[in-house]
Design a protein around this motif. Sequence first.
Motif, short mmCIF file in Angstrom:
data_model
loop_
_atom_site.label_atom_id
_atom_site.label_comp_id
_atom_site.label_asym_id
_atom_site.label_seq_id
_atom_site.Cartn_x
_atom_site.Cartn_y
_atom_site.Cartn_z
N LYS A 128 0.91 -1.42 0.17
CA LYS A 128 -0.09 -0.06 0.21
C LYS A 128 0.78 1.36 0.18
O LYS A 128 0.44 2.24 -0.32
N ASP A 129 1.99 1.89 0.70
CA ASP A 129 2.84 2.21 0.52
C ASP A 129 3.48 2.60 -0.52
O ASP A 129 3.21 3.54 -1.32
N GLU A 130 3.97 1.50 -1.59
CA GLU A 130 4.26 1.91 -2.96
C GLU A 130 2.54 2.01 -3.96
O GLU A 130 3.12 3.29 -4.87
N GLU A 131 1.73 1.91 -3.06
CA GLU A 131 0.52 2.36 -4.21
C GLU A 131 0.16 3.55 -4.03
O GLU A 131 -0.48 4.74 -4.47
N ILE A 132 0.36 4.50 -2.78
CA ILE A 132 0.12 5.80 -2.19
C ILE A 132 1.48 6.69 -3.16
O ILE A 132 0.93 7.49 -3.24
N GLU A 133 2.37 6.34 -3.51
CA GLU A 133 3.52 6.82 -3.96
C GLU A 133 2.81 7.38 -5.62
O GLU A 133 2.99 8.13 -6.00
N GLN A 134 2.19 5.59 -5.92
CA GLN A 134 2.06 6.21 -7.39
C GLN A 134 0.63 6.93 -7.03
O GLN A 134 0.99 7.58 -7.92
N LEU A 135 -0.16 6.53 -6.86
CA LEU A 135 -1.04 7.70 -6.55
C LEU A 135 -1.04 9.42 -6.28
O LEU A 135 -0.98 10.57 -7.20
N LYS A 136 0.42 9.66 -5.65
CA LYS A 136 1.16 10.97 -5.43
C LYS A 136 1.26 11.62 -6.72
O LYS A 136 1.42 12.70 -6.73
N VAL A 137 2.36 10.43 -7.07
CA VAL A 137 2.50 10.94 -8.48
C VAL A 137 1.57 11.30 -9.27
O VAL A 137 1.59 11.88 -10.82
N LEU A 138 0.63 10.66 -10.00
CA LEU A 138 -1.16 10.46 -10.33
C LEU A 138 -1.58 12.03 -9.24
O LEU A 138 -1.79 12.65 -10.98
N ASN A 139 -1.41 11.86 -8.29
CA ASN A 139 -2.15 13.42 -8.06
C ASN A 139 -1.38 14.42 -8.67
O ASN A 139 -2.24 15.64 -8.89
#
Length: 309
Positions: A128-139
Amino acid sequence: MEEQKPSEQPDYLKPKKNRTPVFIVITFLLLAAIVFFYYQNQQLEEERARQQQEISATYLKLDSVANELEVRIQAIKELGGEIDTLETLKAQLEADKKQLLVDAKYQRDRISRLNNRVDGYKELLLIKDEEIEQLKVLNEQLSEENTTLKVEKNQLNQTVQQLEKNKEELASKVAFASRLQIQGMQIIAINDRGKERVDSEYRNRHIDKLKIQFTVVENEIAPIEGKELLLRVIAPDGNVLFDVTRGSGSFTFENREMFYTAKQEILYDRNNQLVSFLYDKGSEYAIGQHKVEVYTDDYLMGSGSFMVK
């Protein structure tokens, strides 16, 4: 002669048996039993203490994972990610924590499996940390795009607002220009013999009925439609001549209620149109200046006056 038996010795003169070994054996057995139960109790206490330590450690692990999971849930929620699965896992964690504290059988059976599950939860947190980082980049990308879009949108909104303002101003001008007006108002007194008198001053004996006549002026902008004309005859004291039985009523003008004396419907076709109102008051008019007003669609079309002497 009878043979004489030797006499028996009294009990207190008999030699006593040695019972010391029996007491020693009994004492030894008691001590052994005490030592055995003490040792067993110590083992149970140590087992309980060890189990309690395992329970506490497992509970702390579950609680730590639950807190970390909540942090991820909030982060993913703020970034617009999917949190339904994490919410379900959190609920399961809370249920495991509660049951771990209240159910002894559950504690014994589940501690090992819960520790294994904690490892799985930790791996999930890393994912989920990796997913959060991906979401941050996307956001961040979306934020940059949104910033550009907002600038364009603001510019477009300003253009649209200006167009709307121009449209409203034009509509207001068209609405005002499409208002109907009247001209040439004549207030004619008709006596009880039907004779008409056109003047600006009348005596009561000359007025059996009033005929108010005017022309609705040509207007090429105004729509072709039915119009309701409202006539107000205002006495010198400021009161409107009002009689429901003679067609009087009320309407709204500039957010306030006003009364009218009579009304008439016409079909306006953009051409000059002669309109006549015939009003029978049924009683004498007050002495003084009377004012006559004509309204339609909540605006004043025109006015006139006459004097009663």
